[in-house]
Design a protein around this motif. Structure first.
Motif, PDB file in Angstrom:
ATOM      1  N   GLY A  39       0.824  -1.199   0.000  1.00 25.96           N
ATOM      2  CA  GLY A  39       0.000   0.000   0.000  1.00 25.96           C
ATOM      3  C   GLY A  39       0.856   1.245   0.000  1.00 25.96           C
ATOM      4  O   GLY A  39       1.868   1.306   0.703  1.00 25.96           O
ATOM      5  N   ILE A  40       0.457   2.235  -0.803  1.00 22.29           N
ATOM      6  CA  ILE A  40       1.177   3.501  -0.860  1.00 22.29           C
ATOM      7  C   ILE A  40       0.186   4.655  -0.895  1.00 22.29           C
ATOM      8  O   ILE A  40      -0.972   4.491  -1.267  1.00 22.29           O
ATOM      9  N   ASP A  41       0.675   5.833  -0.504  1.00 17.00           N
ATOM     10  CA  ASP A  41      -0.061   7.079  -0.638  1.00 17.00           C
ATOM     11  C   ASP A  41       0.387   7.711  -1.949  1.00 17.00           C
ATOM     12  O   ASP A  41       1.584   7.852  -2.199  1.00 17.00           O
ATOM     13  N   TRP A  85      -5.374   7.011   3.255  1.00 21.45           N
ATOM     14  CA  TRP A  85      -4.556   7.128   4.457  1.00 21.45           C
ATOM     15  C   TRP A  85      -5.351   6.830   5.727  1.00 21.45           C
ATOM     16  O   TRP A  85      -4.831   6.264   6.685  1.00 21.45           O
ATOM     17  N   SER A  86      -6.622   7.214   5.739  1.00 17.42           N
ATOM     18  CA  SER A  86      -7.417   7.168   6.966  1.00 17.42           C
ATOM     19  C   SER A  86      -7.752   5.761   7.439  1.00 17.42           C
ATOM     20  O   SER A  86      -8.142   5.578   8.599  1.00 17.42           O
ATOM     21  N   SER A 149      -3.968  21.467   8.502  1.00 17.90           N
ATOM     22  CA  SER A 149      -3.253  20.199   8.615  1.00 17.90           C
ATOM     23  C   SER A 149      -4.128  19.117   7.996  1.00 17.90           C
ATOM     24  O   SER A 149      -5.132  19.429   7.361  1.00 17.90           O
ATOM     25  N   GLN A 150      -3.754  17.866   8.175  1.00 19.92           N
ATOM     26  CA  GLN A 150      -4.523  16.756   7.615  1.00 19.92           C
ATOM     27  C   GLN A 150      -4.960  15.799   8.712  1.00 19.92           C
ATOM     28  O   GLN A 150      -4.259  15.609   9.706  1.00 19.92           O
ATOM     29  N   GLN A 151      -6.105  15.200   8.503  1.00 25.63           N
ATOM     30  CA  GLN A 151      -6.632  14.236   9.457  1.00 25.63           C
ATOM     31  C   GLN A 151      -5.728  13.008   9.552  1.00 25.63           C
ATOM     32  O   GLN A 151      -5.215  12.529   8.553  1.00 25.63           O
ATOM     33  N   GLY A 152      -5.527  12.530  10.772  1.00 25.61           N
ATOM     34  CA  GLY A 152      -4.867  11.246  10.974  1.00 25.61           C
ATOM     35  C   GLY A 152      -3.363  11.230  10.849  1.00 25.61           C
ATOM     36  O   GLY A 152      -2.767  10.162  10.771  1.00 25.61           O
ATOM     37  N   ILE A 153      -2.713  12.422  10.839  1.00 23.87           N
ATOM     38  CA  ILE A 153      -1.260  12.440  10.722  1.00 23.87           C
ATOM     39  C   ILE A 153      -0.638  12.938  12.022  1.00 23.87           C
ATOM     40  O   ILE A 153      -1.307  13.516  12.878  1.00 23.87           O
ATOM     41  N   ALA A 182      -7.016  13.290   4.591  1.00 20.62           N
ATOM     42  CA  ALA A 182      -5.646  12.794   4.442  1.00 20.62           C
ATOM     43  C   ALA A 182      -5.471  12.192   3.064  1.00 20.62           C
ATOM     44  O   ALA A 182      -6.390  11.615   2.494  1.00 20.62           O
ATOM     45  N   GLY A 183      -4.266  12.309   2.532  1.00 27.83           N
ATOM     46  CA  GLY A 183      -3.948  11.702   1.255  1.00 27.83           C
ATOM     47  C   GLY A 183      -3.733  12.718   0.151  1.00 27.83           C
ATOM     48  O   GLY A 183      -3.542  13.899   0.385  1.00 27.83           O
TER      49      GLY A 183
END
Length: 273
Positions: A39-41, A85-86, A149-153, A182-183
């Motif tokens: 898996g990758i972003d 990402w989430s 910012s981004q969720q979950g980081i 995120a992502g």
């Protein structure tokens, strides 16, 4: 003497069988080879990114080339898969992917659900602003500006630490902290919002900001927050076999000249002692 016509036939059969076996080994990679889904972003340079060539989505980046090198040396096959990402832990636990290898920081919370390889890179968190904004670090720390910012980081964890949970929640509800998805879309959107002045700063890991800011002429890094967070490859809890393979591969990768080559290629500094 009667000519033996059976011998040439037998030789022909043996030759054909040998060719068929060779073809099977060529296209399967050898007997017993395992294929892992990585898996990758899709927008996380210099770790990973996707480029379009002849209408195909081609993964590139430091992490991509590293796992390709390890797979070749450790004799397994890989398939890349872009994932949200989430829900990375859920995807690994369900077996939709075998590992996530895309600039994923090792944290106590993530380690409760996932196992990680040894660290392969270390980075800090950074704050980016517009060059002409006049924003200072003091204004950031006092919460006087609008922060993205981004969720979950891990940058969100740092915001909670700076402001405290209660004030952080208030700032989110008041729109003083803007959390993007995120992502790929979320990161690009946050840079766009910063560039147009809809937010005053974004907080993200330094190595990724350094990878993208050269394309945004009016954006710059205001300051670095030393965190020393470490990237690792995440796998399903209890998958000691895969962890062992990956750790061996990472150790050999560090001992080879390939690591230095890829660090230079992707403009990354050496951060592991």
């Amino acid at each position: 003497m009667q000519k033996n016509t059976l011998l040439p036939v037998l030789i022909g059969v043996v030759v054909v069988c040998c060719v068929l076996v060779a073809c099977v080994l060529l296209f399967t990679g050898g007997e017993g080879q395992t294929t892992y889904i990585v898996g990758i972003d899709g927008d996380h340079l210099p770790s990973t990114a996707i480029i379009i060539e002849d209408r195909e989505r081609i993964p590139i980046g430091f992490d991509v080339e590293t796992i390709q090198w390890i797979a070749e040396k450790e004799h397994f096959a890989i398939t890349f898969k872009e994932v949200p990402w989430s829900i990375i832990p859920e995807l690994i636990e369900r077996g939709d992917i075998d590992m996530f290898y895309s600039g994923y920081s090792i944290t106590p919370e993530r380690a409760e659900r996932l196992d990680f390889s040894q660290p392969y890179y270390k980075t800090d968190i950074a704050i980016a602003v517009r060059k002409d904004s006049g924003v200072t670090r003091e204004m950031f720390d006092n919460g006087e500006i609008r922060i993205g910012s981004q969720q979950g980081i891990t940058s969100v964890d740092k915001l909670k630490e700076i402001f405290g949970i209660e004030r952080y929640d208030e700032m989110v509800s008041e729109g003083k902290i803007v959390l993007f998805s995120a992502g790929t879309a979320g990161f690009g959107e946050s840079l766009k919002y910063l560039d147009t002045g809809e937010i005053d700063a974004i907080i993200y890991n330094k190595i990724t900001l350094e990878g993208y800011l050269p394309d945004w002429k009016n954006l710059t890094i205001l300051d670095t927050i030393p965190t020393g967070e470490e990237y690792g490859i995440a796998v399903k809890k209890g998958n000691t076999k895969l962890i062992s393979i990956l750790n061996k591969g990472l150790e050999n990768f560090r001992a080879s000249g390939k690591r230095a080559e890829l660090l230079e290629k992707y403009h990354m500094s050496e951060t592991l002692a």
